[in-house]
Design a protein around this motif. Structure first.
Motif, PDB file in Angstrom:
ATOM      1  N   LEU A  34      71.921 -37.526  79.032  1.00 51.26           N
ATOM      2  CA  LEU A  34      70.698 -38.240  78.784  1.00 51.26           C
ATOM      3  C   LEU A  34      70.117 -37.820  77.428  1.00 51.26           C
ATOM      4  N   VAL A  35      69.534 -38.855  76.551  1.00 53.58           N
ATOM      5  CA  VAL A  35      68.729 -38.605  75.541  1.00 53.58           C
ATOM      6  C   VAL A  35      67.452 -39.160  75.644  1.00 53.58           C
ATOM      7  N   THR A  36      66.296 -38.292  75.543  1.00 52.89           N
ATOM      8  CA  THR A  36      64.911 -38.886  75.581  1.00 52.89           C
ATOM      9  C   THR A  36      64.713 -39.267  74.323  1.00 52.89           C
ATOM     10  N   GLY A  37      64.018 -40.481  74.025  1.00 48.67           N
ATOM     11  CA  GLY A  37      63.674 -40.832  72.694  1.00 48.67           C
ATOM     12  C   GLY A  37      64.852 -41.766  72.162  1.00 48.67           C
ATOM     13  N   GLY A  38      65.790 -41.761  72.816  1.00 50.96           N
ATOM     14  CA  GLY A  38      67.012 -42.493  72.159  1.00 50.96           C
ATOM     15  C   GLY A  38      67.061 -43.587  71.708  1.00 50.96           C
ATOM     16  N   CYS A  39      65.914 -44.457  71.309  1.00 52.89           N
ATOM     17  CA  CYS A  39      65.772 -45.693  70.830  1.00 52.89           C
ATOM     18  C   CYS A  39      65.294 -45.379  69.484  1.00 52.89           C
ATOM     19  N   GLY A  40      64.711 -44.145  69.281  1.00 54.20           N
ATOM     20  CA  GLY A  40      64.006 -44.055  67.879  1.00 54.20           C
ATOM     21  C   GLY A  40      64.788 -43.654  66.665  1.00 54.20           C
ATOM     22  N   PHE A  41      64.407 -43.133  65.766  1.00 53.46           N
ATOM     23  CA  PHE A  41      65.238 -42.933  64.691  1.00 53.46           C
ATOM     24  C   PHE A  41      66.415 -42.000  64.636  1.00 53.46           C
ATOM     25  N   ARG A  97      67.965 -37.600  88.710  1.00 59.93           N
ATOM     26  CA  ARG A  97      68.772 -37.537  89.906  1.00 59.93           C
ATOM     27  C   ARG A  97      69.772 -38.648  90.117  1.00 59.93           C
ATOM     28  N   ARG A  98      69.260 -39.863  89.537  1.00 61.03           N
ATOM     29  CA  ARG A  98      70.293 -40.907  89.372  1.00 61.03           C
ATOM     30  C   ARG A  98      71.511 -40.802  88.352  1.00 61.03           C
ATOM     31  N   TRP A  99      70.983 -40.421  87.212  1.00 61.76           N
ATOM     32  CA  TRP A  99      72.215 -40.297  86.179  1.00 61.76           C
ATOM     33  C   TRP A  99      73.092 -38.947  86.307  1.00 61.76           C
ATOM     34  N   ARG A 100      72.203 -37.832  86.716  1.00 60.29           N
ATOM     35  CA  ARG A 100      72.996 -36.538  87.220  1.00 60.29           C
ATOM     36  C   ARG A 100      73.539 -36.261  85.598  1.00 60.29           C
ATOM     37  N   PRO A 101      72.875 -36.172  84.536  1.00 54.06           N
ATOM     38  CA  PRO A 101      73.665 -35.749  83.362  1.00 54.06           C
ATOM     39  C   PRO A 101      73.925 -34.337  83.256  1.00 54.06           C
ATOM     40  N   GLN A 102      74.936 -34.104  82.549  1.00 57.23           N
ATOM     41  CA  GLN A 102      75.552 -32.696  82.267  1.00 57.23           C
ATOM     42  C   GLN A 102      74.772 -32.103  81.108  1.00 57.23           C
ATOM     43  N   ALA A 103      74.388 -32.920  80.333  1.00 53.51           N
ATOM     44  CA  ALA A 103      73.735 -32.410  78.944  1.00 53.51           C
ATOM     45  C   ALA A 103      72.538 -33.388  78.775  1.00 53.51           C
ATOM     46  N   VAL A 104      71.425 -32.670  78.392  1.00 57.29           N
ATOM     47  CA  VAL A 104      70.257 -33.424  77.871  1.00 57.29           C
ATOM     48  C   VAL A 104      69.724 -32.849  76.636  1.00 57.29           C
ATOM     49  N   PHE A 105      69.493 -34.250  76.065  1.00 55.05           N
ATOM     50  CA  PHE A 105      69.191 -34.035  74.489  1.00 55.05           C
ATOM     51  C   PHE A 105      67.483 -34.449  74.727  1.00 55.05           C
ATOM     52  N   HIS A 106      66.387 -33.530  74.173  1.00 55.37           N
ATOM     53  CA  HIS A 106      65.336 -34.068  74.433  1.00 55.37           C
ATOM     54  C   HIS A 106      64.537 -34.045  72.966  1.00 55.37           C
ATOM     55  N   LEU A 107      64.414 -35.575  72.571  1.00 55.39           N
ATOM     56  CA  LEU A 107      64.077 -35.958  71.326  1.00 55.39           C
ATOM     57  C   LEU A 107      62.852 -36.660  71.769  1.00 55.39           C
ATOM     58  N   ALA A 108      62.247 -37.169  72.813  1.00 54.09           N
ATOM     59  CA  ALA A 108      61.126 -37.897  72.835  1.00 54.09           C
ATOM     60  C   ALA A 108      59.875 -37.020  72.192  1.00 54.09           C
ATOM     61  N   ALA A 109      58.909 -37.763  71.425  1.00 53.95           N
ATOM     62  CA  ALA A 109      57.963 -37.236  70.785  1.00 53.95           C
ATOM     63  C   ALA A 109      57.142 -37.960  70.095  1.00 53.95           C
ATOM     64  N   GLN A 110      55.921 -37.810  69.817  1.00 52.13           N
ATOM     65  CA  GLN A 110      55.199 -38.494  68.755  1.00 52.13           C
ATOM     66  C   GLN A 110      55.178 -37.842  67.619  1.00 52.13           C
ATOM     67  N   PRO A 111      56.168 -38.311  66.685  1.00 50.22           N
ATOM     68  CA  PRO A 111      56.750 -37.599  65.502  1.00 50.22           C
ATOM     69  C   PRO A 111      55.738 -37.451  64.137  1.00 50.22           C
ATOM     70  N   LEU A 112      54.825 -38.271  64.084  1.00 50.59           N
ATOM     71  CA  LEU A 112      54.128 -38.340  62.967  1.00 50.59           C
ATOM     72  C   LEU A 112      52.874 -37.700  62.669  1.00 50.59           C
ATOM     73  N   VAL A 113      52.837 -37.072  61.833  1.00 54.89           N
ATOM     74  CA  VAL A 113      51.677 -36.174  61.379  1.00 54.89           C
ATOM     75  C   VAL A 113      50.334 -37.002  61.313  1.00 54.89           C
ATOM     76  N   PRO A 114      50.098 -37.910  60.557  1.00 47.84           N
ATOM     77  CA  PRO A 114      48.970 -38.844  60.313  1.00 47.84           C
ATOM     78  C   PRO A 114      48.612 -39.370  61.891  1.00 47.84           C
ATOM     79  N   GLU A 115      49.475 -39.578  62.757  1.00 47.53           N
ATOM     80  CA  GLU A 115      49.129 -40.066  64.058  1.00 47.53           C
ATOM     81  C   GLU A 115      48.603 -38.836  64.865  1.00 47.53           C
TER      82      GLU A 115
END
Length: 349
Positions: A34-41, A97-115
């Motif tokens: 599972l990758v959170t924020g996986g549609c970002g850069f 619970r649905r995907w039951r991932p073995q690995a989770v990469f947590h990238l979801a964030a608000q990443p911009l300093v000005p924002e």
């Protein structure tokens, strides 16, 4: 159509423990991720690489239809993308619970300093609160064997000397709410690893750049946009151009994430720096972008107040090299040339 992630079964071996070497060519085959924020850069590049390695990838992203490298890639049809916010406990728990991932990469964030300055409450809620929500959800399931968190070199605050920063250097007061929010999340991941035995590690990256980054508040995309507009090569008043920073190509960042997950069973709870170790003045970086664009060495305009001592920040990557066998492979000039080429022509093929 998106591919569907199957339920967990007995066919995929657990993430190995022990001194034996990991073969990345086979490690990810059939592994549920599972990758959170996986549609970002950065997340998009990570997802594409995982698909190429044979992983079965799910993505949780609050903007699943956004333009980006994943949307541009054929890998998009092999990924199950769900719209959802990491602050939403029910959504996060349901995905796990649905995907039951073995690995989770947590990238979801608000990443911009000005924002983060414009919307501090949202930044703190996503970056710190969202990480806490995800940690709690992961703690309550029994199938996640590796939780890898995307932190930042902003953890170390401002720095004015040439010594590369090490993982055991303390967190320093952040100059903005983005830095503060990521420090809070970084420390929370470490605390969950120590307190609950959560198989988690922290990755700290510096100024990741590369093909497909559309956030023009960041230095390299801003330079490319300015060049395309044909006007003054102007970088505003946020800096005087003397700041020297560590820049890391996105492909090297992705390999860092993978190495951490592959070896996390042997190094749980550790933090890792990933960077080039070679700080470069930002005025020199944008000159290199200009040369890559059309072979013209433009003089960039920086209108920030002149600093008596320039900010200098680079990361010591000795631990990543020793524990993980990771080293950066893409020199800055080559990475910038790839980035400019992608902006001009789009993805290969």
């Amino acid at each position: 159509m998106s591919a569907s992630i199957p339920s967990a079964g007995p066919g995929t071996p657990p993430i190995p423990v022990g001194p034996s070497a990991v073969d990345p060519a086979t490690f990810w085959t059939g592994r549920r991720v599972l990758v959170t924020g996986g549609c970002g850069f950065g997340g998009g590049h990570l997802v594409i690489r995982l698909v190429a390695l044979g992983a079965e990838v799910g993505v949780l992203d609050r903007d699943p239809e956004q333009a980006g490298v994943l949307a541009d890639s054929p890998a998009r049809t092999q990924v199950d993308v769900v719209g959802g916010d990491v602050r939403d406990e029910a959504a996060v728990t349901g995905v796990l619970r649905r995907w039951r991932p073995q690995a989770v990469f947590h990238l979801a964030a608000q990443p911009l300093v000005p924002e983060s300055v414009r919307a501090p409450a949202d930044t703190l809620a996503v970056n710190a609160g969202g990480t806490y929500t995800l940690l709690e959800a992961v703690r309550r399931v029994d199938h996640v064997e590796a939780f890898v968190f995307a932190s930042t070199g902003g953890y170390y605050g401002e720095n004015h000397d040439d010594r590369p920063l090490r993982e055991d250097d303390p967190a320093r007061a952040a100059a903005n709410l983005y830095g503060a929010s990521k420090i809070a999340a970084d420390v929370a991941v470490q605390a969950y690893a120590r307190t609950f035995g959560l198989p988690a590690s922290v990755c700290r990256f510096m100024n990741t750049y590369g093909p497909g980054d559309r956030q023009t508040s960041r230095l390299v995309p801003h330079a490319i946009r300015r060049l395309g507009e044909g006007g003054p090569y102007d970088f505003g008043d946020r800096d005087d151009g003397t700041t020297r920073l560590d820049f890391l190509y996105v492909g090297d960042m992705v390999e860092g994430y993978l190495r951490v997950a592959e070896r996390l069973a042997r190094h749980p709870g550790d933090c890792y720096n990933f960077g080039s170790g070679r700080p470069t003045a930002i005025r020199d970086v944008v000159r290199m972008v200009s040369e890559a664009y059309d072979a013209v060495a433009r003089v960039p305009i920086f209108r920030g107040p002149r600093r008596d001592r320039p900010i200098v920040k680079s990361l010591d990557v000795t631990r990543a090299r020793t524990d993980l066998g990771w080293t950066p492979t893409v020199p800055l000039a080559e990475g910038l040339a790839r980035t400019v080429r992608y902006a001009a022509t789009g993805p290969p093929g």
